[in-house]
Scaffold this motif. Structure first.
Motif, PDB file in Angstrom:
ATOM      1  N   LYS A 174     -45.890 -21.953 -19.580  1.00 20.08           N
ATOM      2  CA  LYS A 174     -47.044 -22.644 -19.003  1.00 20.08           C
ATOM      3  C   LYS A 174     -46.752 -23.644 -17.878  1.00 20.08           C
ATOM      4  O   LYS A 174     -47.342 -23.590 -16.820  1.00 20.08           O
ATOM      5  N   GLY A 175     -45.853 -24.562 -18.137  1.00 19.12           N
ATOM      6  CA  GLY A 175     -45.658 -25.626 -17.155  1.00 19.12           C
ATOM      7  C   GLY A 175     -44.640 -25.312 -16.081  1.00 19.12           C
ATOM      8  O   GLY A 175     -44.440 -26.086 -15.147  1.00 19.12           O
ATOM      9  N   LYS A 176     -44.002 -24.179 -16.214  1.00 23.01           N
ATOM     10  CA  LYS A 176     -42.861 -23.859 -15.348  1.00 23.01           C
ATOM     11  C   LYS A 176     -43.219 -23.859 -13.856  1.00 23.01           C
ATOM     12  O   LYS A 176     -42.475 -24.353 -13.017  1.00 23.01           O
ATOM     13  N   ILE A 177     -44.379 -23.320 -13.541  1.00 23.58           N
ATOM     14  CA  ILE A 177     -44.739 -23.147 -12.132  1.00 23.58           C
ATOM     15  C   ILE A 177     -45.022 -24.490 -11.450  1.00 23.58           C
ATOM     16  O   ILE A 177     -44.984 -24.597 -10.224  1.00 23.58           O
ATOM     17  N   ALA A 178     -45.261 -25.515 -12.246  1.00 17.71           N
ATOM     18  CA  ALA A 178     -45.531 -26.838 -11.669  1.00 17.71           C
ATOM     19  C   ALA A 178     -44.339 -27.341 -10.874  1.00 17.71           C
ATOM     20  O   ALA A 178     -44.466 -28.164  -9.964  1.00 17.71           O
ATOM     21  N   ASP A 179     -43.151 -26.830 -11.204  1.00 17.35           N
ATOM     22  CA  ASP A 179     -41.942 -27.262 -10.502  1.00 17.35           C
ATOM     23  C   ASP A 179     -41.818 -26.655  -9.105  1.00 17.35           C
ATOM     24  O   ASP A 179     -40.998 -27.093  -8.308  1.00 17.35           O
ATOM     25  N   ASP A 180     -42.615 -25.635  -8.840  1.00 21.56           N
ATOM     26  CA  ASP A 180     -42.480 -24.939  -7.564  1.00 21.56           C
ATOM     27  C   ASP A 180     -43.280 -25.667  -6.486  1.00 21.56           C
ATOM     28  O   ASP A 180     -44.471 -25.419  -6.282  1.00 21.56           O
ATOM     29  N   ILE A 181     -42.608 -26.596  -5.828  1.00 22.52           N
ATOM     30  CA  ILE A 181     -43.289 -27.440  -4.843  1.00 22.52           C
ATOM     31  C   ILE A 181     -43.828 -26.614  -3.687  1.00 22.52           C
ATOM     32  O   ILE A 181     -44.867 -26.907  -3.120  1.00 22.52           O
ATOM     33  N   LEU A 182     -43.107 -25.557  -3.337  1.00 24.61           N
ATOM     34  CA  LEU A 182     -43.505 -24.783  -2.161  1.00 24.61           C
ATOM     35  C   LEU A 182     -44.861 -24.098  -2.369  1.00 24.61           C
ATOM     36  O   LEU A 182     -45.666 -24.029  -1.442  1.00 24.61           O
ATOM     37  N   ILE A 183     -45.113 -23.597  -3.571  1.00 24.38           N
ATOM     38  CA  ILE A 183     -46.415 -22.946  -3.806  1.00 24.38           C
ATOM     39  C   ILE A 183     -47.542 -23.950  -3.599  1.00 24.38           C
ATOM     40  O   ILE A 183     -48.566 -23.641  -3.007  1.00 24.38           O
ATOM     41  N   LYS A 184     -47.326 -25.164  -4.075  1.00 22.21           N
ATOM     42  CA  LYS A 184     -48.358 -26.199  -3.913  1.00 22.21           C
ATOM     43  C   LYS A 184     -48.665 -26.450  -2.439  1.00 22.21           C
ATOM     44  O   LYS A 184     -49.757 -26.884  -2.094  1.00 22.21           O
ATOM     45  N   ASN A 185     -47.678 -26.239  -1.606  1.00 23.59           N
ATOM     46  CA  ASN A 185     -47.856 -26.535  -0.182  1.00 23.59           C
ATOM     47  C   ASN A 185     -47.974 -25.285   0.676  1.00 23.59           C
ATOM     48  O   ASN A 185     -47.873 -25.356   1.893  1.00 23.59           O
ATOM     49  N   ALA A 186     -48.177 -24.151   0.032  1.00 18.53           N
ATOM     50  CA  ALA A 186     -48.242 -22.896   0.796  1.00 18.53           C
ATOM     51  C   ALA A 186     -49.486 -22.863   1.673  1.00 18.53           C
ATOM     52  O   ALA A 186     -50.548 -23.351   1.298  1.00 18.53           O
ATOM     53  N   ASP A 187     -49.345 -22.300   2.847  1.00 23.94           N
ATOM     54  CA  ASP A 187     -50.496 -22.059   3.706  1.00 23.94           C
ATOM     55  C   ASP A 187     -51.118 -20.708   3.366  1.00 23.94           C
ATOM     56  O   ASP A 187     -52.296 -20.487   3.628  1.00 23.94           O
ATOM     57  N   ARG A 188     -50.275 -19.832   2.818  1.00 26.49           N
ATOM     58  CA  ARG A 188     -50.753 -18.487   2.486  1.00 26.49           C
ATOM     59  C   ARG A 188     -50.009 -18.004   1.250  1.00 26.49           C
ATOM     60  O   ARG A 188     -48.786 -18.129   1.172  1.00 26.49           O
TER      61      ARG A 188
ATOM     62  N   GLN B 129     -52.895 -12.121 -15.112  1.00 20.79           N
ATOM     63  CA  GLN B 129     -53.848 -13.075 -15.709  1.00 20.79           C
ATOM     64  C   GLN B 129     -53.107 -14.320 -16.203  1.00 20.79           C
ATOM     65  O   GLN B 129     -53.538 -15.454 -15.965  1.00 20.79           O
ATOM     66  N   GLN B 130     -51.970 -14.085 -16.875  1.00 17.91           N
ATOM     67  CA  GLN B 130     -51.179 -15.217 -17.383  1.00 17.91           C
ATOM     68  C   GLN B 130     -50.704 -16.104 -16.233  1.00 17.91           C
ATOM     69  O   GLN B 130     -50.806 -17.324 -16.274  1.00 17.91           O
ATOM     70  N   LEU B 131     -50.212 -15.447 -15.203  1.00 18.83           N
ATOM     71  CA  LEU B 131     -49.686 -16.200 -14.060  1.00 18.83           C
ATOM     72  C   LEU B 131     -50.789 -17.010 -13.381  1.00 18.83           C
ATOM     73  O   LEU B 131     -50.626 -18.199 -13.078  1.00 18.83           O
ATOM     74  N   LEU B 132     -51.934 -16.360 -13.133  1.00 23.80           N
ATOM     75  CA  LEU B 132     -53.026 -17.028 -12.425  1.00 23.80           C
ATOM     76  C   LEU B 132     -53.564 -18.212 -13.222  1.00 23.80           C
ATOM     77  O   LEU B 132     -53.868 -19.266 -12.660  1.00 23.80           O
ATOM     78  N   ARG B 133     -53.662 -18.028 -14.542  1.00 23.20           N
ATOM     79  CA  ARG B 133     -54.135 -19.149 -15.384  1.00 23.20           C
ATOM     80  C   ARG B 133     -53.173 -20.332 -15.291  1.00 23.20           C
ATOM     81  O   ARG B 133     -53.593 -21.479 -15.156  1.00 23.20           O
ATOM     82  N   ASN B 134     -51.886 -20.017 -15.343  1.00 23.54           N
ATOM     83  CA  ASN B 134     -50.892 -21.096 -15.232  1.00 23.54           C
ATOM     84  C   ASN B 134     -50.952 -21.766 -13.866  1.00 23.54           C
ATOM     85  O   ASN B 134     -50.799 -22.982 -13.749  1.00 23.54           O
ATOM     86  N   MET B 135     -51.167 -20.960 -12.843  1.00 25.94           N
ATOM     87  CA  MET B 135     -51.278 -21.538 -11.490  1.00 25.94           C
ATOM     88  C   MET B 135     -52.509 -22.439 -11.408  1.00 25.94           C
ATOM     89  O   MET B 135     -52.461 -23.528 -10.849  1.00 25.94           O
ATOM     90  N   LYS B 136     -53.601 -21.965 -11.974  1.00 22.51           N
ATOM     91  CA  LYS B 136     -54.850 -22.752 -11.925  1.00 22.51           C
ATOM     92  C   LYS B 136     -54.707 -24.051 -12.722  1.00 22.51           C
ATOM     93  O   LYS B 136     -55.067 -25.124 -12.244  1.00 22.51           O
ATOM     94  N   GLU B 137     -54.137 -23.917 -13.933  1.00 21.14           N
ATOM     95  CA  GLU B 137     -53.982 -25.105 -14.786  1.00 21.14           C
ATOM     96  C   GLU B 137     -53.074 -26.145 -14.140  1.00 21.14           C
ATOM     97  O   GLU B 137     -53.208 -27.333 -14.389  1.00 21.14           O
ATOM     98  N   ASN B 138     -52.171 -25.677 -13.303  1.00 15.80           N
ATOM     99  CA  ASN B 138     -51.258 -26.614 -12.634  1.00 15.80           C
ATOM    100  C   ASN B 138     -51.776 -27.048 -11.266  1.00 15.80           C
ATOM    101  O   ASN B 138     -51.042 -27.602 -10.447  1.00 15.80           O
ATOM    102  N   GLY B 139     -53.044 -26.755 -11.017  1.00 15.13           N
ATOM    103  CA  GLY B 139     -53.699 -27.260  -9.802  1.00 15.13           C
ATOM    104  C   GLY B 139     -53.199 -26.648  -8.512  1.00 15.13           C
ATOM    105  O   GLY B 139     -53.146 -27.311  -7.479  1.00 15.13           O
ATOM    106  N   LEU B 140     -52.831 -25.375  -8.555  1.00 18.00           N
ATOM    107  CA  LEU B 140     -52.264 -24.766  -7.348  1.00 18.00           C
ATOM    108  C   LEU B 140     -53.319 -24.124  -6.449  1.00 18.00           C
ATOM    109  O   LEU B 140     -52.998 -23.609  -5.386  1.00 18.00           O
ATOM    110  N   PHE B 141     -54.578 -24.150  -6.852  1.00 17.01           N
ATOM    111  CA  PHE B 141     -55.602 -23.517  -6.023  1.00 17.01           C
ATOM    112  C   PHE B 141     -56.579 -24.525  -5.427  1.00 17.01           C
ATOM    113  O   PHE B 141     -57.693 -24.194  -5.097  1.00 17.01           O
ATOM    114  N   VAL B 142     -56.160 -25.764  -5.326  1.00 18.38           N
ATOM    115  CA  VAL B 142     -57.096 -26.771  -4.811  1.00 18.38           C
ATOM    116  C   VAL B 142     -57.056 -26.882  -3.285  1.00 18.38           C
ATOM    117  O   VAL B 142     -58.006 -27.287  -2.659  1.00 18.38           O
TER     118      VAL B 142
END
Lengths: 262, 299
Positions: B157-171, B194-207
């Protein structure tokens, strides 16, 4: 002036030095540089020059050692005397830079103010589309990624980058060797570079816009039993080794790349 | 905003993915010019031009590495793409490694397919310095994580939160194996996404206003176009329902071939030209320098 002669293995660095040493003693008409003083110890240069005079391949430079060649040269336009230092270093040592292994070059106690990079061919990375699909390899293990899997253009760019980090030289000449092979296909070395590596051409234009490009044939031709006599005759007439400039002008003055760096 | 500042100033260093030594290729890191494994290093590249960050997302064998390799080969071979000429990269060996893997794939080497890919935890950041005679320089950064890294992000669940680049991706480009989408593996594909997208959403990566795109790769392996059309629509709806955002564009490509492949070239042009939309054709250098702007605001 200290000039580092660099290049991957078998790019003709040693052959060039052998031919150059002969022509500095026996200049062709209008040659830019010649010996101001014959070196007191010519034995190392003789080792490089003799096979060239006998139309034989020069032995490969031994890996692991750097032989400094000190030359006192006269610039024939104004008579000025210039000291030139040329180290003879094996290509493997330069290639090893890419593998973070060339302590010899990193430890080299010198500060060259110019670089001559020798390149023999620039095979671009191979498109996967160009492989035949039936080229099946019966292997069960992933082959290891190695130097041979890095294209020549990228290896040369990496060598240029790393050498410039180590020794921030100011002037650069890029010498495409074995030009006797390419001379009918390319009018000048820039054309060759553009057609064989757009990336390297962009890289050089970007970072070294004043770099000089030369096509060089130190041997004069591919050696074969048929052309030994004609090459000896050409040597005697000063018409064997030749250089092609970026303007496409052919000259028998092998000192042109060196003089462009002074 | 704070995430971006963290990326720039290194307040919150990204954790380098944990990798078991045995799972790594034997000689990674032995060359200069490897891909980068530390998001923070991107900071060092940002001084002269604004980086445009594209993140390739997808599981093992979906074709991310083939895609980035084809992008690299096209830049090497062509005089320019959309007027931009490729002149440098800090990660040339990382790119050559990917070309090597693509060549192995195309040579039908009889080894397990899952070994012919970018491996878990392998350095994944690739840089492309481009120059336009009129519009100046551009730095394109592509993140090519291994499929296993994304499997990890999906499973933990929380693993993707460490990926700073995704948070700052333009695309963000989500890769889909079109062949799998049409065969018995489609449920596995959709469930993992589905699992990946939920984790991305929960970690605020689509804002952020990140471009979200779906890339249907291996389109040449689709035999039943009707079935593909239906499954494609279902997948898009599935994505949009989870992330609560519209998928901007979809592409149907074959990433491992450049022969007569105008769709792929058009996508490359789009990455170079439109990853970040400029407000004018010739942006001022000062407006591009978001690194310094962010640092100054933080101070």
């Amino acid at each position: 002036m200290k000039c580092l002669i660099a290049g991957m293995p078998s790019t003709g660095k040693t052959t060039f030095i052998g031919a150059l040493s002969y022509l500095l003693s026996n200049p062709v008409e209008g040659q830019a540089l010649s010996f101001a003083e014959i070196p007191a110890d010519f034995s190392y240069l003789n080792r490089l020059q003799q096979p060239w005079l006998s139309i034989k391949e020069v032995d490969r430079t031994q890996i692991g050692g750097a032989t400094n060649i000190e030359l006192s040269l006269k610039r024939n336009t104004d008579g000025n005397v210039i000291s030139v230092s040329l180290p003879d270093i094996a290509g493997e040592n330069f290639q090893a830079i890419v593998q973070k292994q060339s302590q010899l070059i990193k430890d080299w106690d010198s500060e060259p103010d110019s670089l001559m990079l020798f390149i023999k061919d620039l095979n671009s990375s191979v498109f996967a589309d160009q492989f035949q699909n039936d080229d099946t390899i019966k292997d069960t293990k992933l082959p290891s990624f190695d130097m041979k899997d890095i294209s020549n253009e990228v290896q040369n760019v990496l060598i240029l980058k790393e050498l410039h980090n180590l020794f921030p030289w100011k002037k650069l000449a890029i010498c495409f060797t074995a030009w006797d092979v390419y001379q009918n296909d390319y009018s000048n070395p820039r054309e060759y570079l553009k057609q064989n590596s757009r990336f390297m051409n962009n890289f050089i234009k970007r970072y070294f816009p004043d770099a000089k490009l030369f096509g060089i044939s130190a041997q004069g031709d591919i050696y074969s039993t048929e052309n030994v006599e004609s090459l000896i005759e050409k040597t005697e007439n000063g018409q064997r080794s030749f250089v092609v400039t970026e303007d496409g002008i052919k000259s028998y003055d092998l000192t042109l790349p060196l003089s462009s760096l002074i | 905003m704070d995430d971006k500042i963290e990326l720039i100033t290194g307040v919150n260093p990204a954790e380098v993915p944990a990798v078991k030594p045995a799972e790594r290729a034997d000689n990674i890191g032995q060359f200069i010019g490897e891909a980068m494994s530390d998001d923070q290093k991107i900071n060092a590249l940002m001084s002269s031009s604004k980086p445009e960050i594209t993140v390739l997302v997808g599981f093992v064998g979906y074709g991310k590495t083939s895609f980035v390799s084809s992008f690299y080969q096209t830049l090497l071979q062509k005089e320019d793409i959309a007027g931009y000429a490729f002149y440098d990269s800090e990660t040339l060996v990382g790119l050559e490694r990917r070309s090597f893997l693509r060549r192995l794939n195309d040579r039908n080497i009889e080894i397990a397919p899952e070994t012919k890919r970018t491996v878990l935890g392998e350095p994944y950041l690739l840089t492309f310095h481009l120059s336009h005679p009129q519009y100046g320089d551009k730095l394109v950064v592509i993140s090519d994580h291994s499929g296993e890294d994304y499997a990890d992000y999906a499973a933990k669940k929380g693993k993707i939160a460490d990926d700073i680049l995704i948070k700052n991706a333009d695309r963000i480009m989500f890769f889909v194996d079109s062949e799998k989408l049409c065969n018995e593996q489609r449920l596995s594909l959709t469930t993992q996404y589905q699992q990946l997208l939920r984790n991305m959403k929960e970690n605020g990566l689509f804002v952020r206003k990140t471009k979200l795109q779906l890339v249907f790769n291996k389109i040449d392996k689709v035999n039943d176009e009707n079935k593909f059309g239906k499954e494609k629509e279902k997948l898009i709806t599935n994505f949009e329902d989870i992330i609560n955002l519209k998928i901007g564009q979809t592409f149907e490509i074959r990433a491992n071939s450049l022969k007569n492949n105008n769709k792929l070239i058009s996508l490359f042009e789009d990455i170079i030209l439109h990853t970040v939309e400029e407000t004018s054709n010739q942006p001022q250098a000062s407006s591009l320098d978001w690194v310094n702007e962010m640092i100054n605001k933080k101070k």
